[in-house]
Enzyme design. Structure first.
Site, PDB file in Angstrom:
ATOM      1  N   ASP A 271       0.866  -1.169   0.000  1.00  0.00           N
ATOM      2  CA  ASP A 271       0.000   0.000   0.000  1.00  0.00           C
ATOM      3  C   ASP A 271       0.912   1.231   0.000  1.00  0.00           C
ATOM      4  O   ASP A 271       2.141   1.122   0.050  1.00  0.00           O
ATOM      5  CB  ASP A 271      -0.980  -0.019   1.188  1.00  0.00           C
ATOM      6  CG  ASP A 271      -2.224   0.832   0.881  1.00  0.00           C
ATOM      7  OD1 ASP A 271      -2.141   1.706  -0.014  1.00  0.00           O
ATOM      8  OD2 ASP A 271      -3.266   0.643   1.530  1.00  0.00           O
TER       9      ASP A 271
HETATM   10  C1  BGC Z   1      -5.053   3.231   0.088  1.00  0.00           C
HETATM   11  C2  BGC Z   1      -5.189   2.273  -1.059  1.00  0.00           C
HETATM   12  C3  BGC Z   1      -5.054   3.006  -2.360  1.00  0.00           C
HETATM   13  C4  BGC Z   1      -3.720   3.722  -2.385  1.00  0.00           C
HETATM   14  C5  BGC Z   1      -3.443   4.474  -3.673  1.00  0.00           C
HETATM   15  C6  BGC Z   1      -3.807   4.082  -0.040  1.00  0.00           C
HETATM   16  O1  BGC Z   1      -3.761   5.099   0.920  1.00  0.00           O
HETATM   17  O2  BGC Z   1      -5.050   2.512   1.295  1.00  0.00           O
HETATM   18  O3  BGC Z   1      -6.419   1.599  -0.973  1.00  0.00           O
HETATM   19  O4  BGC Z   1      -5.192   2.141  -3.437  1.00  0.00           O
HETATM   20  O5  BGC Z   1      -3.687   4.644  -1.318  1.00  0.00           O
HETATM   21  O6  BGC Z   1      -4.212   5.601  -3.785  1.00  0.00           O
END
Ligand code: BGC
Length: 743
Positions: A271
């Site tokens: 993530d």
């Molecule tokens: C979130 C993800 C997301 C990623 C990219 C993160 O903060 O937890 O679900 O895909 O950001 O935007």
């Protein structure tokens, strides 16, 4: 500069040929180029920074995210394909969560449709629109089992139930990825967040997660397994700490379960910056050690953090990570690029794809919104309204005409200009016959200013019926937007009371990103239509439901508590040794003064809330009435490995043609580990004309009843089962059967 693309391009895209090309390409790559493939860079800047151009050219970037200008994306691809030494195209990622420009209901709303077909089509529309911007990879679906409505990300989830979430996860993956990922308008999907993120303590985002392995396997992992079995291209590791080991460094999850048990051949992305966060969690001392842990655990690509690029090479030089590990991880990423056909077609021509927000896209959004709205209350059949019996309608509330708010969370690219609001839709549908009077009454859902409430009461008094548009603005749910109090925010409850005082029927239409505790307003309204954040076409869908063009048919994908203190509350709970029943419950006001403490008759409930939710999982009213009769099984016993049919007769006994979501639940009465009191095992959305009867059959294979036992292995045990069919998890129509040992 060497242009190698052509040599790795090959229209034949079967697995064996992909594997050959992956290995051939790997053999050409330097270590730096391999590490480059494992690096995903934020490319959201409008002007492409020089350093990004250089990094791509040098083969130090495998993927970018958050760039949606198609010319810029094509230029990035051109640099990757034509100017980097090996010409490896980029994965271009974006959070396309519930639509791109055309926005479907939030995923939790889509789950309320209980309709894999509409969910699949919604993802397909989203994929086609996103593909016009050069996006070839989305970070969806989010399939974290979510049993805590305080958690802001419940909006993005498919609800509380492993079976429903698995079915819809499959549909979403199919929708995004299509039959063949090389087809135009398909994009790679990501099952996220692996795993357990939905169980964050107290619903506070990013908080600690503690899930015993048995529950992890029986409840939280099944949707991911289903997505993997459907061929999902990638998985995203969760931010959260699972039983002491953050998911991004969790070898048990990413290697033992995902690779060894499930044979996943796609790739795992971290993530956002979650590799470096391993140090913040306190798992590692510094970024370098975090890289070691994440790579050892099996995070193939780092999102946004840049620490792989900084530290991986030296860890390999030191011999702490071997090149074979890196090769396998890079192969996972390259395999995805070949599966997508990017070597053959790295560029995007938006004109070759269907136009944005075309009729089909808008119709899909409308259908999804129609089927997602759940009628929670409808006293004396106040709904549907008939325009020809009304002179005037009051449309009041902060969310009646809020084109942005109705789209919900995670709509980076959603186009609010496309939104049709309920106020506009009601005008178009009945404005020629009925006087529609609109008052916003509150600036936004959190407002504490009540100056307009007098006028609201007055308009309500002068109208035949009040449509009160309440709920949460979109910013109150989603990532990092958790709430400890899940009542209607601001002074909305007061607005309800003031409008109610006018004495006219009050219909609350609630748009929100989560279940809300409605206990403090429920008695002051005659009807409640819970519409979630319904997306672009929320307005027309709501108007059609209110005026009876269609009957509501959504069913709750998550339990609604009476009060926050009941959380977590979900239908598939365990029985406990002291299960509550109406007979055992004595509520706080009924306890005699100085009552002595007894040690008998005590059961598992709250003195102030009882043991039932406000609305159970699977619940949702209709304008018609459905009658269930004659539940039966095809046999009293079924041998292990065989199939049993569970059937019931369903009749539409009301006056309205309508759709019903028929649900099958099962209980395994005695098992190696305690099993839930009810588990969803099948569902079907059916349309029945008034007066029509159908036989509903569910095929149940005994393997559908397998579960993880004490030794964490999937087992199938003989024994006695109960089965229910009905229109909610509270159905009482029950039968039983026995699984017997086949031998
Ligand atoms: C979130 C993800 C997301 C990623 C990219 C993160 O903060 O937890 O679900 O895909 O950001 O935007």
């Amino acid at each position: 500069m060497t242009i190698m693309t052509a040599s790795f391009a090959n229209p034949k895209n079967d697995a064996a040929s992909i594997e050959r090309r992956v290995q051939a390409l790997l053999a050409e790559m330097t270590l730096a180029e391999k590490i480059g493939q494992m690096n995903q860079v934020n490319a959201s800047d409008e002007d492409m920074p020089h350093h990004l151009r250089e990094a791509i050219e040098a083969g130090r970037v495998g993927s970018v995210l958050n760039q949606v200008d198609v010319d810029t994306v094509n230029e990035l691809q051109r640099i990757a394909v034509q100017e980097s030494r090996l010409g490896i195209p980029l994965l271009v990622g974006r959070d396309v969560i519930h639509g791109f420009k055309t926005v479907m209901p939030i995923p939790l709303g889509q789950a309320a449709t209980w309709n894999p077909d509409i969910v699949r089509e919604g993802a397909r529309v989203a994929a086609r629109e996103a593909a016009t911007a050069g996006i070839n990879w989305t970070f969806a679906p989010m399939i974290d089992i979510s049993r805590d409505p305080r958690w802001g990300r419940i909006a993005e989830s498919l609800g509380e139930d492993p079976y429903l979430a698995s079915q819809l996860a499959v549909a979403m993956v199919e929708g995004f990825q299509g039959d063949d990922l090389t087809d135009a308008g398909t994009i790679a999907a990501t099952a996220k967040h692996f795993a357990g993120y939905g169980a964050s303590e107290s619903g506070r985002d990013y908080a600690t997660v503690n899930i015993p392995e048995n529950e992890l396997r029986n409840v939280h992992l099944p949707p991911f397994k289903a997505a993997v079995d459907t061929g999902v291209v990638s998985l995203m590791a969760a931010f959260s700490d699972l039983d002491g080991v953050p998911a991004t460094g969790n070898e048990f999850l990413l290697r033992d379960v995902l690779r060894d048990e499930w044979d996943f051949t796609g790739f795992v992305v971290s993530d956002w910056d979650s590799v470096r966060q391993l140090a913040i969690h306190g798992l590692t001392e510094d970024d370098r050690e975090s890289v070691y842990q994440a790579v050892t655990a099996g995070v193939d690509m780092e999102m946004a953090g840049q620490s792989y690029v900084q530290h991986l090479e030296s860890l390999i030089d030191e011999g702490r990570i071997d090149v074979a590990t890196i090769d396998a991880m890079v192969a996972n990423i390259l395999r995805a690029k070949f599966r997508l056909g990017l070597f053959e077609k790295p560029y995007t021509d938006p004109r070759a794809l269907p136009p944005i927000a075309n009729e089909h896209a808008l119709d899909t959004a409308r259908q999804a919104a129609l089927q997602s709205a759940v009628l929670l209350k409808n006293d004396h059949g106040v709904l549907p309204l008939s325009a020809n019996k009304l002179k005037s309608v009051a449309v009041i509330g902060p969310l009646a005409d809020a084109p942005y708010e109705q789209l919900g969370t995670w709509i980076f690219d959603g186009d609010r200009e496309l939104s049709i609001t309920p106020m506009h839709a009601i005008h178009s549908l009945v404005g020629h016959e009925v006087d529609v009077r609109y008052l916003r009454a509150m600036d936004n859902s959190r407002s504490r200013a009540s100056e307009a409430f007098d006028e609201a009461e007055e308009i309500a008094r002068d109208s035949d019926v009040v449509l009160l548009f309440l709920g949460e603005e979109s910013i109150l749910s989603g990532e990092a937007h958790s709430r400890a109090d899940i009542n209607l925010p601001g002074d909305q409850a007061e607005l309800v009371r003031r409008v109610k005082a006018a004495g006219k029927p009050v219909i609350a239409i609630i748009q929100a990103g989560r279940p809300l505790t409605l206990t403090n307003i429920i008695d002051d309204v005659d009807a409640i239509l819970f519409a979630w954040h319904p997306g672009t076409m929320g307005g027309p869908a709501i108007a059609e439901l209110l005026f009876g063009v269609e009957s509501p048919s959504g069913k709750l994908p998550v339990t609604f508590p009476r009060m926050v203190g009941q959380i977590p509350i979900y239908y598939s709970q365990k029985n406990t040794g002291k299960p509550p029943s109406p007979e055992t419950v004595v509520l706080i006001d009924d306890i005699d003064a100085h009552a002595p403490q007894l040690s008998t008759g005590m059961t598992a409930y709250h003195l102030d809330a009882g043991f039932t939710p406000l609305f159970p999982f699977g619940y949702g009213l209709s304008y018609t009435e459905f009658d269930y009769q004659d539940i039966r099984t095809s046999a009293e016993e079924v041998g292990l490995g065989d199939t049993l049919t569970v059937s019931a007769e369903l009749t539409n006994v009301g006056d309205f043609d309508a759709e019903e979501v028929v649900q099958l639940y099962v209980r395994d009465l005695v098992a190696n580990v305690t099993r839930p009191v009810k588990e969803l095992k099948g569902f079907r959305r059916l349309r029945l004309e008034s007066g029509q009867t159908v036989t509903v059959n569910f095929e149940l294979h005994t393997s559908d009843l397998a579960f993880f036992g004490r030794d964490m292995k999937l087992i199938n045990e003989p024994g006695k089962f109960h089965a229910w069919i009905g229109g909610s998890s509270e159905t009482q129509l029950r039968t039983e059967f026995r699984i017997i040992d086949g031998d």
